[in-house]
Design a protein around this motif. Sequence first.
Motif, PDB file in Angstrom:
ATOM      1  N   HIS A 243       0.821  -1.219   0.000  1.00 17.44           N
ATOM      2  CA  HIS A 243       0.000   0.000   0.000  1.00 17.44           C
ATOM      3  C   HIS A 243       0.849   1.261   0.000  1.00 17.44           C
ATOM      4  O   HIS A 243       0.374   2.340   0.387  1.00 17.44           O
ATOM      5  N   CYS A 253      -8.022   1.952  -3.877  1.00 17.22           N
ATOM      6  CA  CYS A 253      -7.632   0.644  -3.336  1.00 17.22           C
ATOM      7  C   CYS A 253      -8.606   0.274  -2.223  1.00 17.22           C
ATOM      8  O   CYS A 253      -9.184   1.133  -1.565  1.00 17.22           O
ATOM      9  N   CYS A 255      -7.936  -0.577   0.609  1.00 18.04           N
ATOM     10  CA  CYS A 255      -7.458  -0.108   1.911  1.00 18.04           C
ATOM     11  C   CYS A 255      -7.949   1.304   2.201  1.00 18.04           C
ATOM     12  O   CYS A 255      -7.790   1.797   3.311  1.00 18.04           O
ATOM     13  N   ASN A 257      -6.908   3.998   0.395  1.00 14.80           N
ATOM     14  CA  ASN A 257      -5.980   4.908  -0.291  1.00 14.80           C
ATOM     15  C   ASN A 257      -6.213   4.821  -1.811  1.00 14.80           C
ATOM     16  O   ASN A 257      -6.937   3.953  -2.296  1.00 14.80           O
ATOM     17  N   CYS A 260      -2.213   2.633  -4.786  1.00 18.32           N
ATOM     18  CA  CYS A 260      -1.298   1.739  -4.057  1.00 18.32           C
ATOM     19  C   CYS A 260      -0.487   0.868  -5.028  1.00 18.32           C
ATOM     20  O   CYS A 260      -0.972   0.459  -6.080  1.00 18.32           O
TER      21      CYS A 260
HETATM   22 ZN   LIG Z   1      -4.010   0.117  -0.674  1.00 19.10          ZN
END
Ligand SMILES: [Zn+2]
Length: 388
Positions: A243, A253, A255, A257, A260
């Motif tokens: 990431h 992404c 996550c 963010n 990544c």
């Molecule tokens: Zn990510």
Amino acid sequence: MKIKPTGDLAMIKKINTAIVLEAILKHAPLSRAQISERTGLNKATVSSLVQDLIDNQLVLEIGQGASSGGRKPVLLIFHARAGYAIGIDLGVNYIRCVLTDLEGAVLMDNELPLKTNQQQKVIEQLAACIDSLRNVMPDSPYGLVGIGIGVPGIVDDQGMILFAPNLDWKQVKLQQALAERYDVPITIDNEANAGAQGEQKYGAGRGIAHQIYVSVGIGIGTGIILNKELYKGASGYSGELGHLSIEMNGKPCRCGNDGCWELYASENALLEQAAPLGYSDLDALLQAAEDGDRRVQQLFSRIGTALGTGIANIVNVFNPDVVIIGNRMSRARQWIGPSLQETVTRRSLSYHREKLQILFAELNDQSAVRGAAYYAISRFFIKTKGGV
Ligand SMILES: [Zn+2]
């Protein structure tokens, strides 16, 4: 000042036993005299500690060494089959498990496809894998000493899987679920950490102090070894370099963010870009590249460039001796290697590259599973060395 002689003597004996066992593990076969020379412990102490280790079936006497004049010395080796360990690599779509001896040598391995991410079913399959190995395990003094498991997610120090995005798992008490079935220590860690350990102990990272292992599978994870020790960070969550932000305005992404690294350089990224070419799995793509399909070769080359971009950042931060590319993408070494190397050279600082080697996993797809078994073995040694 009052001292407690018994406590101190017991402690000294434990420490000295650990020193003797360590010497045998590292340098066997050794005679008692050679152990005394190597450790600086006197011969009477060594003889007594060796006898304890023999009584505990951790050390064996074998044949006789060359004489330096007098009576031929008896040589000692570690009893690698005094017990066994099980290592497991829980993948997103497979479970791999191995039975090893206490030196980490593989006696048997087993792999089965994982077609579900439903927790209870996955746990059943893990248990089936463990049982398949336990059933064929030879008799030994210590039996099964532990189970180590690498999982594709963030794990806390209680063996709870906090977050495994590619399995869609949150807060899964895997350690607890298995501890109810098996009465041996169970160690659970992130699969990239396990892979880093596997390569450090048995593979391309042997004897190397600063090693970054990059696990390139469905996602990307990294295991960081500094001074030969796994670096786990304050809470055990280090290494989520998949990431790293490499595109400021990049794709979103899971996550939270954007941009990544793993969105551009993982097996998932490869398959996404391969879909318009009519390919849907890594094996077919490797075959096509082998058969000379230029579009597929160029696709691998782009993945190599994307991998190299993230690795250049890692090299600038850690100044490692080696970066090891592992997990499934290591199979594409021939096709991703040149662009990867070229990108790292172009993007990293020259001072940081002076000693740098970029290698591919020596254990191939067994880095994580061997490292997971090593977790179980090392726990056994910590306990044994403290307890003989
Ligand atoms: Zn990510």
